[in-house]
Design a protein around this motif. Sequence first.
Motif, PDB file in Angstrom:
ATOM      1  N   GLY A   1       0.620  -1.374   0.150  1.00  0.00           N
ATOM      2  CA  GLY A   1       0.084  -0.150  -0.115  1.00  0.00           C
ATOM      3  C   GLY A   1       0.815   1.179  -0.138  1.00  0.00           C
ATOM      4  O   GLY A   1       2.023   1.067   0.125  1.00  0.00           O
ATOM      5  N   ALA A   2       0.254   2.315   0.023  1.00  0.00           N
ATOM      6  CA  ALA A   2       0.896   3.591   0.078  1.00  0.00           C
ATOM      7  C   ALA A   2      -0.215   4.868   0.686  1.00  0.00           C
ATOM      8  O   ALA A   2      -1.492   4.435   0.295  1.00  0.00           O
ATOM      9  CB  ALA A   2       1.211   4.234  -1.307  1.00  0.00           C
ATOM     10  N   ALA A   3       0.289   5.727   1.449  1.00  0.00           N
ATOM     11  CA  ALA A   3      -0.344   6.795   1.914  1.00  0.00           C
ATOM     12  C   ALA A   3       0.099   7.711   1.122  1.00  0.00           C
ATOM     13  O   ALA A   3       1.295   7.955   1.112  1.00  0.00           O
ATOM     14  CB  ALA A   3      -0.282   6.790   3.399  1.00  0.00           C
ATOM     15  N   ILE A   4      -0.626   8.556   0.674  1.00  0.00           N
ATOM     16  CA  ILE A   4      -0.435   9.894  -0.059  1.00  0.00           C
ATOM     17  C   ILE A   4      -0.918  11.091   0.704  1.00  0.00           C
ATOM     18  O   ILE A   4      -2.187  11.316   0.478  1.00  0.00           O
ATOM     19  CB  ILE A   4      -0.904   9.771  -1.462  1.00  0.00           C
ATOM     20  CG1 ILE A   4      -0.462   8.690  -2.322  1.00  0.00           C
ATOM     21  CG2 ILE A   4      -0.531  11.251  -2.149  1.00  0.00           C
ATOM     22  CD1 ILE A   4      -1.242   7.382  -2.241  1.00  0.00           C
ATOM     23  N   LEU A   5       0.032  11.492   1.674  1.00  0.00           N
ATOM     24  CA  LEU A   5      -0.711  12.592   2.525  1.00  0.00           C
ATOM     25  C   LEU A   5       0.178  13.886   2.290  1.00  0.00           C
ATOM     26  O   LEU A   5       1.196  13.922   1.539  1.00  0.00           O
ATOM     27  CB  LEU A   5      -0.084  12.151   3.956  1.00  0.00           C
ATOM     28  CG  LEU A   5      -0.406  10.762   4.415  1.00  0.00           C
ATOM     29  CD1 LEU A   5       0.131  10.463   5.698  1.00  0.00           C
ATOM     30  CD2 LEU A   5      -1.998  10.587   4.464  1.00  0.00           C
ATOM     31  N   VAL A   6      -0.579  14.990   2.640  1.00  0.00           N
ATOM     32  CA  VAL A   6      -0.121  16.378   2.482  1.00  0.00           C
ATOM     33  C   VAL A   6       0.959  16.751   3.779  1.00  0.00           C
ATOM     34  O   VAL A   6       0.279  16.877   5.026  1.00  0.00           O
ATOM     35  CB  VAL A   6      -1.384  17.073   2.295  1.00  0.00           C
ATOM     36  CG1 VAL A   6      -0.811  18.849   2.352  1.00  0.00           C
ATOM     37  CG2 VAL A   6      -2.205  16.739   1.158  1.00  0.00           C
ATOM     38  N   LEU A   7       1.986  16.768   3.590  1.00  0.00           N
ATOM     39  CA  LEU A   7       3.002  17.279   4.508  1.00  0.00           C
ATOM     40  C   LEU A   7       3.800  18.546   4.281  1.00  0.00           C
ATOM     41  O   LEU A   7       4.065  18.595   2.956  1.00  0.00           O
ATOM     42  CB  LEU A   7       3.946  16.024   4.596  1.00  0.00           C
ATOM     43  CG  LEU A   7       3.442  14.663   4.984  1.00  0.00           C
ATOM     44  CD1 LEU A   7       4.690  13.731   4.919  1.00  0.00           C
ATOM     45  CD2 LEU A   7       2.755  14.687   6.447  1.00  0.00           C
TER      46      LEU A   7
ATOM     47  N   PRO B   1      -3.440  -9.231  -2.426  1.00  0.00           N
ATOM     48  CA  PRO B   1      -2.650 -10.433  -3.002  1.00  0.00           C
ATOM     49  C   PRO B   1      -3.056 -10.622  -4.426  1.00  0.00           C
ATOM     50  O   PRO B   1      -2.249 -11.299  -5.103  1.00  0.00           O
ATOM     51  CB  PRO B   1      -2.827 -11.419  -2.151  1.00  0.00           C
ATOM     52  CG  PRO B   1      -3.351 -10.672  -0.751  1.00  0.00           C
ATOM     53  CD  PRO B   1      -4.157  -9.438  -1.076  1.00  0.00           C
ATOM     54  N   ASP B   2      -4.419 -10.359  -4.857  1.00  0.00           N
ATOM     55  CA  ASP B   2      -4.774 -10.595  -6.112  1.00  0.00           C
ATOM     56  C   ASP B   2      -4.384  -9.647  -7.084  1.00  0.00           C
ATOM     57  O   ASP B   2      -4.738  -9.876  -8.390  1.00  0.00           O
ATOM     58  CB  ASP B   2      -6.330 -10.815  -6.161  1.00  0.00           C
ATOM     59  CG  ASP B   2      -7.050  -9.504  -5.823  1.00  0.00           C
ATOM     60  OD1 ASP B   2      -6.223  -8.441  -5.361  1.00  0.00           O
ATOM     61  OD2 ASP B   2      -8.159  -9.837  -5.922  1.00  0.00           O
ATOM     62  N   GLY B   3      -3.606  -8.751  -6.844  1.00  0.00           N
ATOM     63  CA  GLY B   3      -3.095  -7.727  -7.574  1.00  0.00           C
ATOM     64  C   GLY B   3      -4.239  -6.376  -7.713  1.00  0.00           C
ATOM     65  O   GLY B   3      -3.753  -5.404  -8.343  1.00  0.00           O
ATOM     66  N   ALA B   4      -5.347  -6.503  -7.428  1.00  0.00           N
ATOM     67  CA  ALA B   4      -6.471  -5.305  -7.515  1.00  0.00           C
ATOM     68  C   ALA B   4      -6.008  -4.392  -6.668  1.00  0.00           C
ATOM     69  O   ALA B   4      -5.539  -4.458  -5.371  1.00  0.00           O
ATOM     70  CB  ALA B   4      -7.756  -5.958  -7.036  1.00  0.00           C
ATOM     71  N   THR B   5      -6.168  -3.095  -7.183  1.00  0.00           N
ATOM     72  CA  THR B   5      -5.819  -1.762  -6.367  1.00  0.00           C
ATOM     73  C   THR B   5      -6.863  -1.067  -6.254  1.00  0.00           C
ATOM     74  O   THR B   5      -8.015  -1.112  -7.156  1.00  0.00           O
ATOM     75  CB  THR B   5      -4.751  -1.183  -7.163  1.00  0.00           C
ATOM     76  OG1 THR B   5      -3.416  -2.017  -7.257  1.00  0.00           O
ATOM     77  CG2 THR B   5      -4.111   0.184  -6.337  1.00  0.00           C
ATOM     78  N   ALA B   6      -7.009  -0.378  -4.894  1.00  0.00           N
ATOM     79  CA  ALA B   6      -8.164   0.335  -4.727  1.00  0.00           C
ATOM     80  C   ALA B   6      -7.802   1.571  -3.957  1.00  0.00           C
ATOM     81  O   ALA B   6      -6.705   1.536  -3.450  1.00  0.00           O
ATOM     82  CB  ALA B   6      -9.281  -0.311  -4.061  1.00  0.00           C
ATOM     83  N   ASN B   7      -8.568   2.606  -3.971  1.00  0.00           N
ATOM     84  CA  ASN B   7      -7.979   3.992  -3.299  1.00  0.00           C
ATOM     85  C   ASN B   7      -9.236   4.203  -2.247  1.00  0.00           C
ATOM     86  O   ASN B   7     -10.383   3.853  -2.305  1.00  0.00           O
ATOM     87  CB  ASN B   7      -7.895   4.808  -4.365  1.00  0.00           C
ATOM     88  CG  ASN B   7      -6.896   4.597  -5.573  1.00  0.00           C
ATOM     89  OD1 ASN B   7      -5.873   4.187  -5.206  1.00  0.00           O
ATOM     90  ND2 ASN B   7      -7.475   4.720  -6.737  1.00  0.00           N
ATOM     91  N   GLY B   8      -8.608   5.121  -1.247  1.00  0.00           N
ATOM     92  CA  GLY B   8      -9.697   5.675  -0.282  1.00  0.00           C
ATOM     93  C   GLY B   8      -9.359   6.925   0.106  1.00  0.00           C
ATOM     94  O   GLY B   8      -8.243   7.244   0.236  1.00  0.00           O
ATOM     95  N   LYS B   9     -10.071   7.814   0.185  1.00  0.00           N
ATOM     96  CA  LYS B   9      -9.855   9.188   0.722  1.00  0.00           C
ATOM     97  C   LYS B   9      -9.760   9.599   2.213  1.00  0.00           C
ATOM     98  O   LYS B   9     -10.748   9.038   2.885  1.00  0.00           O
ATOM     99  CB  LYS B   9     -10.877  10.149  -0.237  1.00  0.00           C
ATOM    100  CG  LYS B   9     -10.613  11.663   0.368  1.00  0.00           C
ATOM    101  CD  LYS B   9     -11.741  12.284  -0.679  1.00  0.00           C
ATOM    102  CE  LYS B   9     -12.019  13.350   0.121  1.00  0.00           C
ATOM    103  NZ  LYS B   9     -13.383  14.434  -0.631  1.00  0.00           N
ATOM    104  N   LEU B  10      -8.861  10.244   2.601  1.00  0.00           N
ATOM    105  CA  LEU B  10      -9.139  10.650   4.061  1.00  0.00           C
ATOM    106  C   LEU B  10      -9.590  11.950   4.191  1.00  0.00           C
ATOM    107  O   LEU B  10      -8.876  12.815   3.352  1.00  0.00           O
ATOM    108  CB  LEU B  10      -7.630  10.378   4.639  1.00  0.00           C
ATOM    109  CG  LEU B  10      -6.949   9.175   4.631  1.00  0.00           C
ATOM    110  CD1 LEU B  10      -5.539   8.976   5.127  1.00  0.00           C
ATOM    111  CD2 LEU B  10      -7.631   8.249   5.526  1.00  0.00           C
ATOM    112  N   HIS B  11     -10.377  12.373   4.961  1.00  0.00           N
ATOM    113  CA  HIS B  11     -10.829  13.617   5.119  1.00  0.00           C
ATOM    114  C   HIS B  11      -9.836  14.454   6.016  1.00  0.00           C
ATOM    115  O   HIS B  11      -9.701  13.892   7.461  1.00  0.00           O
ATOM    116  CB  HIS B  11     -12.220  13.733   5.582  1.00  0.00           C
ATOM    117  CG  HIS B  11     -13.131  12.971   4.568  1.00  0.00           C
ATOM    118  ND1 HIS B  11     -13.556  13.685   3.591  1.00  0.00           N
ATOM    119  CD2 HIS B  11     -13.668  11.664   4.591  1.00  0.00           C
ATOM    120  CE1 HIS B  11     -14.438  12.840   2.763  1.00  0.00           C
ATOM    121  NE2 HIS B  11     -14.319  11.667   3.355  1.00  0.00           N
TER     122      HIS B  11
END
Length: 121
Positions: A67-73, A111-121
């Motif tokens: 995974g990855a967290a794409i955060l505003v820093l 593990p199946d290679g499927a990628t999904a995204n979720g937004k943090l408020h």
Amino acid sequence: MMRWMMTLLAGLLTAVAADAHEAAGQHGGRTTDVGAYHVELVAKGETVDLFVTNAKQEPVSAGGFKGAAILVLGGKATRIPLAPAEGNRLSGTAPMALGERPKGAVQLTGPDGATANGKLH
């Protein structure tokens, strides 16, 4: 590179499913839906932990996930890679201390290679 990161962050923030939600999690972090999974992001100091559960809120082993967290820093989008740790936790380290509620998005590849995204408020 920075333009790419900003484009990715903008895309992640707009590509989130309409039924995603956010609430307090059992580890004190914020929760959101990411594809078929429910995740909780916990930020402490420079550490970013992402706990993965299924739709029934049952822990899902982090083995095989990435995974990855794409955060505003500091006003910039920063990508923080997350790797499996023990149990249902993925973990990563930010280049600077995070507040308890950093803004941004998370990306999870199963593990199946499927990628999904979720937004943090």
